[in-house]
Design a protein around this motif. Structure first.
Motif, PDB file in Angstrom:
ATOM      1  N   LEU A  16       0.796  -1.228   0.000  1.00  0.00           N
ATOM      2  CA  LEU A  16       0.000   0.000   0.000  1.00  0.00           C
ATOM      3  C   LEU A  16       0.832   1.284   0.000  1.00  0.00           C
ATOM      4  CD1 LEU A  16      -2.852  -1.008   2.474  1.00  0.00           C
ATOM      5  CD2 LEU A  16      -2.907  -0.986  -0.021  1.00  0.00           C
ATOM      6  N   VAL A  17       2.156   1.151   0.107  1.00  0.00           N
ATOM      7  CA  VAL A  17       3.023   2.328   0.128  1.00  0.00           C
ATOM      8  C   VAL A  17       3.494   2.616  -1.296  1.00  0.00           C
ATOM      9  CG1 VAL A  17       5.178   3.312   0.999  1.00  0.00           C
ATOM     10  CG2 VAL A  17       3.766   1.869   2.486  1.00  0.00           C
ATOM     11  N   PRO A  18       3.151   3.802  -1.824  1.00  0.00           N
ATOM     12  CA  PRO A  18       3.574   4.128  -3.193  1.00  0.00           C
ATOM     13  C   PRO A  18       5.082   4.387  -3.263  1.00  0.00           C
ATOM     14  CG  PRO A  18       2.472   6.010  -2.202  1.00  0.00           C
ATOM     15  CD  PRO A  18       2.367   4.876  -1.225  1.00  0.00           C
ATOM     16  N   LYS A  19       5.597   4.419  -4.485  1.00  0.00           N
ATOM     17  CA  LYS A  19       7.025   4.646  -4.707  1.00  0.00           C
ATOM     18  C   LYS A  19       7.369   6.096  -4.369  1.00  0.00           C
ATOM     19  CE  LYS A  19      10.509   4.447  -8.327  1.00  0.00           C
ATOM     20  NZ  LYS A  19      10.749   4.242  -9.750  1.00  0.00           N
ATOM     21  N   HIS A  20       8.405   6.283  -3.552  1.00  0.00           N
ATOM     22  CA  HIS A  20       8.892   7.604  -3.159  1.00  0.00           C
ATOM     23  C   HIS A  20      10.317   7.768  -3.697  1.00  0.00           C
ATOM     24  CE1 HIS A  20       5.604   7.237  -0.318  1.00  0.00           C
ATOM     25  NE2 HIS A  20       5.839   8.422   0.195  1.00  0.00           N
ATOM     26  N   GLU A  21      10.626   8.933  -4.268  1.00  0.00           N
ATOM     27  CA  GLU A  21      11.974   9.214  -4.760  1.00  0.00           C
ATOM     28  C   GLU A  21      12.350  10.649  -4.393  1.00  0.00           C
ATOM     29  OE1 GLU A  21      12.475   7.994  -9.084  1.00  0.00           O
ATOM     30  OE2 GLU A  21      10.298   8.135  -8.889  1.00  0.00           O
ATOM     31  N   VAL A  22      13.610  10.854  -4.004  1.00  0.00           N
ATOM     32  CA  VAL A  22      14.108  12.207  -3.771  1.00  0.00           C
ATOM     33  C   VAL A  22      14.552  12.758  -5.120  1.00  0.00           C
ATOM     34  CG1 VAL A  22      15.824  13.619  -2.589  1.00  0.00           C
ATOM     35  CG2 VAL A  22      14.906  11.592  -1.460  1.00  0.00           C
ATOM     36  N   ALA A  28      14.125  18.922  -9.410  1.00  0.00           N
ATOM     37  CA  ALA A  28      13.256  19.737  -8.565  1.00  0.00           C
ATOM     38  C   ALA A  28      13.021  21.102  -9.205  1.00  0.00           C
ATOM     39  CB  ALA A  28      13.870  19.900  -7.177  1.00  0.00           C
ATOM     40  N   TYR A  29      14.065  21.692  -9.764  1.00  0.00           N
ATOM     41  CA  TYR A  29      13.933  22.999 -10.413  1.00  0.00           C
ATOM     42  C   TYR A  29      12.960  22.914 -11.589  1.00  0.00           C
ATOM     43  CZ  TYR A  29      15.062  27.240 -12.985  1.00  0.00           C
ATOM     44  OH  TYR A  29      14.966  28.434 -13.654  1.00  0.00           O
ATOM     45  N   LYS A  30      13.091  21.867 -12.391  1.00  0.00           N
ATOM     46  CA  LYS A  30      12.201  21.685 -13.547  1.00  0.00           C
ATOM     47  C   LYS A  30      10.743  21.537 -13.108  1.00  0.00           C
ATOM     48  CE  LYS A  30      15.597  19.550 -16.592  1.00  0.00           C
ATOM     49  NZ  LYS A  30      16.024  18.298 -17.220  1.00  0.00           N
ATOM     50  N   VAL A  31      10.518  20.749 -12.069  1.00  0.00           N
ATOM     51  CA  VAL A  31       9.155  20.522 -11.567  1.00  0.00           C
ATOM     52  C   VAL A  31       8.559  21.824 -11.041  1.00  0.00           C
ATOM     53  CG1 VAL A  31       7.831  19.428  -9.704  1.00  0.00           C
ATOM     54  CG2 VAL A  31       9.431  18.070 -11.061  1.00  0.00           C
ATOM     55  N   LEU A  32       9.330  22.554 -10.236  1.00  0.00           N
ATOM     56  CA  LEU A  32       8.833  23.802  -9.669  1.00  0.00           C
ATOM     57  C   LEU A  32       8.532  24.818 -10.764  1.00  0.00           C
ATOM     58  CD1 LEU A  32      11.210  24.113  -6.596  1.00  0.00           C
ATOM     59  CD2 LEU A  32       8.790  23.471  -6.573  1.00  0.00           C
ATOM     60  N   LYS A  33       9.391  24.869 -11.763  1.00  0.00           N
ATOM     61  CA  LYS A  33       9.171  25.798 -12.871  1.00  0.00           C
ATOM     62  C   LYS A  33       7.920  25.407 -13.656  1.00  0.00           C
ATOM     63  CE  LYS A  33      11.514  28.025 -16.693  1.00  0.00           C
ATOM     64  NZ  LYS A  33      12.719  28.137 -17.491  1.00  0.00           N
ATOM     65  N   ALA A  34       7.755  24.114 -13.924  1.00  0.00           N
ATOM     66  CA  ALA A  34       6.584  23.645 -14.678  1.00  0.00           C
ATOM     67  C   ALA A  34       5.283  23.905 -13.921  1.00  0.00           C
ATOM     68  CB  ALA A  34       6.717  22.155 -14.985  1.00  0.00           C
ATOM     69  N   LEU A  35       5.318  23.759 -12.599  1.00  0.00           N
ATOM     70  CA  LEU A  35       4.127  23.979 -11.785  1.00  0.00           C
ATOM     71  C   LEU A  35       3.920  25.451 -11.428  1.00  0.00           C
ATOM     72  CD1 LEU A  35       4.418  20.947  -9.313  1.00  0.00           C
ATOM     73  CD2 LEU A  35       2.901  21.155 -11.289  1.00  0.00           C
ATOM     74  N   GLY A  36       4.970  26.256 -11.581  1.00  0.00           N
ATOM     75  CA  GLY A  36       4.867  27.682 -11.258  1.00  0.00           C
ATOM     76  C   GLY A  36       4.708  27.948  -9.776  1.00  0.00           C
ATOM     77  N   VAL A  37       5.417  27.160  -8.951  1.00  0.00           N
ATOM     78  CA  VAL A  37       5.318  27.311  -7.496  1.00  0.00           C
ATOM     79  C   VAL A  37       6.711  27.332  -6.870  1.00  0.00           C
ATOM     80  CG1 VAL A  37       3.069  26.157  -7.344  1.00  0.00           C
ATOM     81  CG2 VAL A  37       5.149  24.806  -7.072  1.00  0.00           C
ATOM     82  N   SER A  38       6.772  27.780  -5.617  1.00  0.00           N
ATOM     83  CA  SER A  38       8.009  27.675  -4.843  1.00  0.00           C
ATOM     84  C   SER A  38       7.915  26.374  -4.035  1.00  0.00           C
ATOM     85  CB  SER A  38       8.154  28.875  -3.915  1.00  0.00           C
ATOM     86  OG  SER A  38       7.154  28.853  -2.922  1.00  0.00           O
ATOM     87  N   PRO A  39       9.036  25.866  -3.540  1.00  0.00           N
ATOM     88  CA  PRO A  39       8.984  24.593  -2.788  1.00  0.00           C
ATOM     89  C   PRO A  39       8.000  24.605  -1.630  1.00  0.00           C
ATOM     90  CG  PRO A  39      11.259  25.225  -3.195  1.00  0.00           C
ATOM     91  CD  PRO A  39      10.398  26.371  -3.659  1.00  0.00           C
ATOM     92  N   GLU A  40       7.937  25.725  -0.907  1.00  0.00           N
ATOM     93  CA  GLU A  40       7.066  25.824   0.264  1.00  0.00           C
ATOM     94  C   GLU A  40       5.590  25.763  -0.086  1.00  0.00           C
ATOM     95  OE1 GLU A  40       9.417  28.169  -0.504  1.00  0.00           O
ATOM     96  OE2 GLU A  40      10.977  27.480   0.868  1.00  0.00           O
ATOM     97  N   ASP A  61      14.308  18.934   0.779  1.00  0.00           N
ATOM     98  CA  ASP A  61      14.225  18.068  -0.406  1.00  0.00           C
ATOM     99  C   ASP A  61      12.796  18.053  -0.945  1.00  0.00           C
ATOM    100  OD1 ASP A  61      16.891  17.322  -0.310  1.00  0.00           O
ATOM    101  OD2 ASP A  61      16.508  15.431   0.724  1.00  0.00           O
ATOM    102  N   ILE A  62      12.690  17.702  -2.213  1.00  0.00           N
ATOM    103  CA  ILE A  62      11.383  17.497  -2.828  1.00  0.00           C
ATOM    104  C   ILE A  62      11.289  16.028  -3.201  1.00  0.00           C
ATOM    105  CG2 ILE A  62       9.890  18.030  -4.796  1.00  0.00           C
ATOM    106  CD1 ILE A  62      11.040  20.858  -4.710  1.00  0.00           C
ATOM    107  N   ILE A  63      10.172  15.414  -2.825  1.00  0.00           N
ATOM    108  CA  ILE A  63       9.961  13.992  -3.066  1.00  0.00           C
ATOM    109  C   ILE A  63       8.899  13.813  -4.138  1.00  0.00           C
ATOM    110  CG2 ILE A  63       9.111  11.846  -2.041  1.00  0.00           C
ATOM    111  CD1 ILE A  63      10.216  12.753   0.596  1.00  0.00           C
ATOM    112  N   LYS A  64       9.177  12.897  -5.043  1.00  0.00           N
ATOM    113  CA  LYS A  64       8.207  12.509  -6.071  1.00  0.00           C
ATOM    114  C   LYS A  64       7.558  11.212  -5.597  1.00  0.00           C
ATOM    115  CE  LYS A  64       8.033  10.952 -10.879  1.00  0.00           C
ATOM    116  NZ  LYS A  64       8.857  10.685 -12.076  1.00  0.00           N
TER     117      LYS A  64
END
Length: 84
Positions: A16-22, A28-40, A61-64
Protein backbone atom coordinates in the motif's frame (compact mmCIF):
# COMPACT_ATOMS: atom_id res chain seq x y z
CA UNK A 1 12.35 -15.14 23.92
CA UNK A 2 13.92 -12.51 21.67
CA UNK A 3 12.34 -9.13 21.26
CA UNK A 4 11.25 -8.23 17.75
CA UNK A 5 11.64 -4.52 18.53
CA UNK A 6 15.26 -4.66 17.34
CA UNK A 7 14.18 -5.43 13.79
CA UNK A 8 13.83 -2.55 11.37
CA UNK A 9 10.97 -2.84 8.92
CA UNK A 10 11.30 -1.05 5.60
CA UNK A 11 7.94 0.64 4.96
CA UNK A 12 8.66 0.80 1.22
CA UNK A 13 8.08 -2.94 0.80
CA UNK A 14 4.42 -2.76 1.81
CA UNK A 15 1.96 -3.10 -1.07
CA UNK A 16 0.00 0.00 0.00
CA UNK A 17 3.02 2.33 0.13
CA UNK A 18 3.57 4.13 -3.19
CA UNK A 19 7.03 4.65 -4.71
CA UNK A 20 8.89 7.60 -3.16
CA UNK A 21 11.97 9.21 -4.76
CA UNK A 22 14.11 12.21 -3.77
CA UNK A 23 14.46 14.56 -6.73
CA UNK A 24 17.86 15.92 -7.74
CA UNK A 25 18.26 19.70 -7.65
CA UNK A 26 17.90 19.84 -11.43
CA UNK A 27 14.73 17.72 -11.43
CA UNK A 28 13.26 19.74 -8.56
CA UNK A 29 13.93 23.00 -10.41
CA UNK A 30 12.20 21.69 -13.55
CA UNK A 31 9.16 20.52 -11.57
CA UNK A 32 8.83 23.80 -9.67
CA UNK A 33 9.17 25.80 -12.87
CA UNK A 34 6.58 23.64 -14.68
CA UNK A 35 4.13 23.98 -11.78
CA UNK A 36 4.87 27.68 -11.26
CA UNK A 37 5.32 27.31 -7.50
CA UNK A 38 8.01 27.67 -4.84
CA UNK A 39 8.98 24.59 -2.79
CA UNK A 40 7.07 25.82 0.26
CA UNK A 41 3.85 25.92 -1.79
CA UNK A 42 3.95 22.16 -2.35
CA UNK A 43 2.16 19.93 0.17
CA UNK A 44 4.49 19.17 3.07
CA UNK A 45 5.75 15.88 4.46
CA UNK A 46 7.71 15.61 7.70
CA UNK A 47 11.30 14.35 7.78
CA UNK A 48 10.17 11.98 10.55
CA UNK A 49 7.81 10.13 8.18
CA UNK A 50 8.96 6.47 8.03
CA UNK A 51 9.24 6.41 4.23
CA UNK A 52 11.06 9.76 4.15
CA UNK A 53 13.57 8.36 6.64
CA UNK A 54 13.92 5.14 4.62
CA UNK A 55 14.82 7.01 1.41
CA UNK A 56 17.20 9.38 3.22
CA UNK A 57 15.37 12.61 2.42
CA UNK A 58 16.20 15.72 4.42
CA UNK A 59 14.32 18.98 5.09
CA UNK A 60 14.35 21.08 1.93
CA UNK A 61 14.23 18.07 -0.41
CA UNK A 62 11.38 17.50 -2.83
CA UNK A 63 9.96 13.99 -3.07
CA UNK A 64 8.21 12.51 -6.07
CA UNK A 65 5.50 10.01 -5.10
CA UNK A 66 4.15 7.71 -7.80
CA UNK A 67 0.82 6.12 -6.95
CA UNK A 68 -0.85 3.35 -8.93
CA UNK A 69 -4.60 3.36 -9.29
CA UNK A 70 -7.02 0.98 -10.98
CA UNK A 71 -9.11 3.91 -12.17
CA UNK A 72 -6.55 6.44 -13.44
CA UNK A 73 -3.47 4.29 -13.91
CA UNK A 74 -0.53 6.20 -12.44
CA UNK A 75 -0.53 9.52 -10.59
CA UNK A 76 2.55 11.56 -9.68
CA UNK A 77 2.52 13.98 -6.77
CA UNK A 78 5.25 16.03 -5.12
CA UNK A 79 5.92 16.79 -1.47
CA UNK A 80 8.28 19.26 0.21
CA UNK A 81 10.18 17.77 3.17
CA UNK A 82 10.03 19.84 6.36
CA UNK A 83 11.66 19.22 9.74
CA UNK A 84 9.64 17.47 12.34
Amino acid sequence: MRSSSNKKIDPRVHSLVPKHEVLSIEEAYKVLKALGVSPEQLPWIKASDPVVKAIGAKPGDIIKITRKSQTVGETVIYRYVISG
